[in-house]
Design a protein around this motif. Structure first.
Motif, mmCIF file in Angstrom:
data_model
loop_
_atom_site.group_PDB
_atom_site.id
_atom_site.type_symbol
_atom_site.label_atom_id
_atom_site.label_comp_id
_atom_site.label_asym_id
_atom_site.label_seq_id
_atom_site.Cartn_x
_atom_site.Cartn_y
_atom_site.Cartn_z
ATOM 1 N N ARG A 46 0.887 -1.079 -0.104
ATOM 2 C CA ARG A 46 -0.219 -0.036 -0.071
ATOM 3 C C ARG A 46 0.876 1.228 -0.112
ATOM 4 O O ARG A 46 0.283 2.278 0.039
ATOM 5 N N TYR A 47 2.215 1.123 0.112
ATOM 6 C CA TYR A 47 2.922 2.284 0.230
ATOM 7 C C TYR A 47 3.492 2.620 -1.474
ATOM 8 O O TYR A 47 4.241 3.539 -1.494
ATOM 9 N N THR A 49 2.138 -6.337 2.156
ATOM 10 C CA THR A 49 1.440 -6.630 3.278
ATOM 11 C C THR A 49 1.453 -8.035 3.643
ATOM 12 O O THR A 49 1.436 -8.911 2.516
#
Lengths: 631, 301
Positions: free
Chosen positions: A402-403, A527
């Motif tokens: 998600r980064y 993740t």
């Protein structure tokens, strides 16, 4: 456990001396002759380490390594030292270290003579110490533990001798009698019986592996008992991996992400992927010795994720790597060099062509064929197997991160350090010919450029004429697959950054090194790389069910061989995994499922297709019924 | 005799392992509960694993709880005789002998997948020639140890009950030779390797083999059920402590992850179940037959 697991022999009851106990802590391997470390039923796919006497372990490993080409002399050297050290610890005097000019045959001869002498030493001690049963049994145990250095070779080459001597060891244990418990149940020792049994072993060792032992002139270096009247010169023995190997999967279980799951595809519509998943898990697509050892693509690329523990002494230099062109798995493709390579992660593999660390294969299909035929000595695979492997590998997705934005730029919520690092990553350096890190690891292209570059990471390249060019690896997900570089020579991402800094004299400040490292860690993260469980079984069973979903597809095309491989693979895998059951009362269900696969295999071979269909249905029903408890 | 020296040495080593404390067992009898853990193979591991249960018990009993390791039942019983152990993990045979000789009390039976009992089996190679007990006539068998419930007395009783063995000699008129191999693992490996035709040992002995070896052996007969291994208590241990212990240990639930962690480390048991003397009535008769127990009536209902 509830077992009366007296790995400690009966004589130790009452032999509870302090000296002995301390000894126990120091050299427990010597005392626990056959036992394994740890391991109840729960995590039984973790094949426990064999707990061998150090001399036995060193000898067995040496035999394996001395038969390789090239020989990993550092391994032999260490093991020879262990044996020499043990020799002197029991008063045999120092032994010259291995010289510079190594000669495999001469080394093997010395090691064999030494091991045999050590075993004989403990045995004659036992005979001499008979009146002191506690000490005598310690000597017998040591002797027997050292005897195991030879016994695995004798089992096949001299089965009668192996049997006779097996009884001799039992006879010795028996003849030492018992002290009983609280003064009850004592049994007197029998000196004559003991000596008789001991003599059997002593004579055998002296005549076959005595002071003047000479190894066979040619062929394998192994302790063949050529002077035993029952020796079978033509016998072949199964190849085993040497002590110290580790082909167990990592724990906890890594998370595999298949593209079809996010596409929402129904698994029953994906028979080719099922075939590939099966082949990826199968030992039956290879030749020997891979097949007997039972390894598969999963052993190294566990569900696409690098197995960081993988290690075979003599073939690996570090954990998580192996020389894939070696004389053990495929003599015909051996390049004669020891060039172990760190196992690459296969997540997102469809985006990172070409393949092989040096990018020598343009397609996954060619690469997979190369693995099967060249690296592991297999027959030419059927097209459907290769189609399947490619379809399956094309499903391997990167971990979600998600980064990262879709175009590879950092997302907003990342740390300031990582953002500064991103700037550095994109900054051209004149020291790198005006390139930036991003020139090769292109963020918008999954951090690859599909090209080969010589960045100077291959030691000895150039000067020795070795090709130094390597395919640019992706940086996605790499946080979870240390060490780094093709040979695993860089332990951390920070050390990679340091390497670039030093090699290209980038003159990065400490803060910049931190920032660039933070950036790499962010890009390389993702993740939930691991599932929240140490258990594999439920996932495996679900996967086997998926394998068999390809049956109708294969049957329609009359691909009988692929069907055979499917059934064999499932049967073997169930048998390998059944001990992982947390509740062993369901063992019979798993045994039944394996048997059904055997029957399906037999029916398929004899052309009884009606029965094959029935068996497949039976398997599916068994799974549906027991799914909840098979974990 | 040399027991006290032994205990001291063990104590020093194990105190270091278990608690890091320097002095152990030094006149702490009144205030401390001392537990003797048996180690079958790897004392360091047992020492390490036992910390979980010690930590669990201490707040529930309200007194310090300490553990030490013994390598055989004789040492556990001797420790209890001299008040150095309040609790000990033992097999049914060692318990019965301890009860008869020092008045040890049965506290809790270990529960495994089949409940608080287990049996011995007669193991053979699956591809061997023996399919039933009679086929072993004139053949060889390995037991684990002379003084062993499941590794000798129970499996031997299988042949007694089948009417195949009579008299005092272990061979009777039936076996060619009986070996005491020195342990369950040695015995099951002797079968696996074909050195003997059969082994009379615990029903769980196959778990000592490597996974790929386990299917090569099979049981052809089972003994009567015996109460499981158990926790026994020192005769003088106050009733109140005993009850608290029982409550605490009976409350452990294998289905709760936090409890499972403790149980897995405690010989992998699934839990405990209350033990009484009469649980041992049948096995006491077998033990008496071989002289290990003098008065089996101590265990009658």
């Amino acid at each position: 456990m509830i077992l009366s697991l007296k790995t400690l022999r009966k004589y130790e009851i009452h032999s509870f001396r302090g000296r002995w106990l301390i000894q126990f802590f120091r050299v427990s391997a010597v005392l626990l002759i056959y036992s394994f470390q740890g391991g109840g039923p729960a995590l039984a796919h973790i094949i426990p380490k064999e707990n061998l006497h150090p001399v036995t372990e060193a000898y067995r490993r040496s035999v394996f390594v001395l038969n390789l080409n090239p020989i990993a002399w550092d391994v032999v050297h260490r093991d020879a030292k262990t044996i020499a050290g043990y020799r002197s610890s029991i008063g045999f005097g120092e032994k010259k270290a291995l010289g510079e000019n190594y000669d495999a045959r001469a080394v093997f001869r010395e090691l064999t003579r030494d091991v045999s002498a050590i075993c004989l030493h403990h045995l004659s001690n036992a005979v001499a110490l008979f009146e002191e049963p506690e000490q005598a049994i310690e000597e017998v145990k040591k002797a027997q533990a050292v005897w195991m250095a030879f016994s695995e070779f004798l089992q096949k080459t001299d089965p009668d001798g192996y049997f006779r001597l097996g009884q001799s060891w039992l006879g010795m244990a028996n003849a030492l009698g018992s002290r009983g418990l609280l003064g009850i149940g004592a049994v007197e020792a029998d000196r004559e019986g003991f000596n008789r049994a001991a003599k059997g072993v002593i004579d055998y060792l002296e005549s076959n592996f005595g002071k003047n032992y000479e190894p066979p002139k040619n062929g394998k270096l192994a302790p063949f008992p050529v002077n035993s009247p029952t020796y079978k010169p033509k016998a072949r023995f199964a190849l085993r991996l040497p002590p110290g190997n580790n082909i167990n999967k990592q724990i906890p279980r890594p998370r595999q992400i298949l593209n079809m799951a996010s596409r929402g595809v129904d698994e029953s519509d994906t028979p080719l992927i099922a075939v590939g998943d099966m082949a990826f898990d199968s030992a039956f697509i290879y030749g020997e010795p891979m097949r007997s050892i039972g390894m598969s693509c999963n052993s190294c690329h566990n569900k696409s994720i690098t197995n960081p523990n993988f290690f075979i002494p003599g073939l690996s230099q570090r954990e998580g790597g192996m020389d894939v062109s070696n004389s053990f798995f495929a003599p015909h493709a051996n390049n004669g060099h020891f060039d172990p390579i760190d196992i690459p992660d296969l997540r997102g593999i469809r985006f990172t062509a070409p393949y092989g660390r040096n990018g020598r294969f343009a397609s996954l299909r060619e690469f997979a064929r190369n693995v099967i035929v060249n690296e592991f000595n297999g027959p030419e695979p059927e097209p459907v197997i290769l189609d399947g492997l490619v379809a399956y590998m094309n499903e391997f997705d990167f971990l979600p991160n998600r980064y990262l934005e879709k175009d590879g730029r950092l997302a907003n919520e990342t740390t300031p350090e990582a953002r500064l690092g991103e700037k550095l990553f994109n900054k051209p350096f004149s020291q790198m010919g005006g390139m930036s890190c991003a020139s090769c690891h292109i963020p918008s292209a999954n951090f690859v450029d599909h090209k080969r570059h010589d960045i100077g990471s291959i030691e000895g390249a150039g000067s020795t004429g070795k090709d130094g060019a390597l395919d640019t690896p992706t940086l996605l997900g790499i946080l979870w697959s240390p060490p780094y570089f093709h040979d695993g020579s860089q332990p951390t991402l920070r050390s990679v950054v340091n390497w670039f800094d030093q090699t290209y004299r980038l003159n990065l400040k400490t803060g910049e090194i931190e920032n660039l490292t933070a950036y790499l860690e962010t890009v390389g993260g993702g993740t939930d790389p691991y599932e929240d469980t140490p258990y594999y079984l439920d996932a495996e069973m679900e996967e086997f069910y998926f394998f068999i979903s390809a049956y109708e597809f294969l049957a329609e095309k009359n691909l009988l061989n692929a069907i055979d491989i499917t059934f064999q693979t499932i049967a073997l895998e169930i048998r390998n995994h059944k001990w992982e059951l947390q509740d062993l009362q369901y063992l019979p269900v798993m045994e039944k499922m394996a048997d059904v696969m055997d029957e399906a295999h037999a029916a398929n071979q004899s052309g009884n297709f009606e029965q094959v269909r029935e068996k497949v249905a039976e398997y599916r029903a068994l799974y549906a019924e027991n799914k909840e408890v098979l974990k | 005799m040399s027991m006290s020296i032994n205990m001291k040495i063990i104590s020093v080593i194990l105190a270091a392992i278990l608690t890091g404390a320097a002095a152990f067992g030094e006149e702490t009898k009144d205030q401390t509960l001392n537990i003797a853990f048996i180690s079958y193979a790897n004392p360091q591991q047992v020492a390490y694993d036992s910390e979980a249960i010690l930590k669990y018990l201490e707040p529930r009993l309200g007194i310090p709880v300490k553990g030490f390791i013994t390598l055989d039942y004789g040492s556990s019983i001797e420790a209890m005789r001299s008040d150095k152990a309040d609790l000990a993990f033992v097999d049914p045979l060692a318990f019965m002998m301890a009860h008869e000789q020092i008045g040890a009390v049965p506290l809790l039976l270990e529960v495994y997948q089949n409940g608080p009992s287990y049996h011995a089996s007669v193991w053979v190679r699956r591809d061997g020639s023996a399919a039933k007990l009679e086929d072993l006539k004139g053949k060889t068998i390995a037991y684990a140890d002379q003084v062993d419930m499941s590794g000798h007395l129970l499996p031997r009783n299988v042949f007694n009950r089948a009417g195949l063995l009579r008299g005092n000699r272990p061979e009777g008129n039936f076996f060619k030779q009986v070996y005491f191999a020195g342990g369950d693992e040695q015995a099951i490996r002797a079968v696996l390797n074909g050195f003997v035709e059969a082994a009379g040992i615990s029903q769980y002995a196959y778990l000592l083999l490597r996974p790929e070896e386990r299917d090569l052996v099979m049981p052809i007969a089972n003994s009567i059920e015996s109460p499981s291994h158990l926790i026994m208590a020192r005769k003088g241990l106050p009733e109140e402590v005993r009850e608290k212990l029982k409550d605490a240990l009976l409350a452990l639930d294998w289905k709760k992850p936090e409890d499972k962690v403790i149980l897995d480390k405690l010989y992998g048991v699934r839990g405990f179940s209350a033990a009484s003397l009469s649980d041992f009535s049948e096995v006491a008769k077998i033990a008496a037959r071989h002289g290990f127990v003098k008065n089996p009536d101590l265990f009658s209902e």
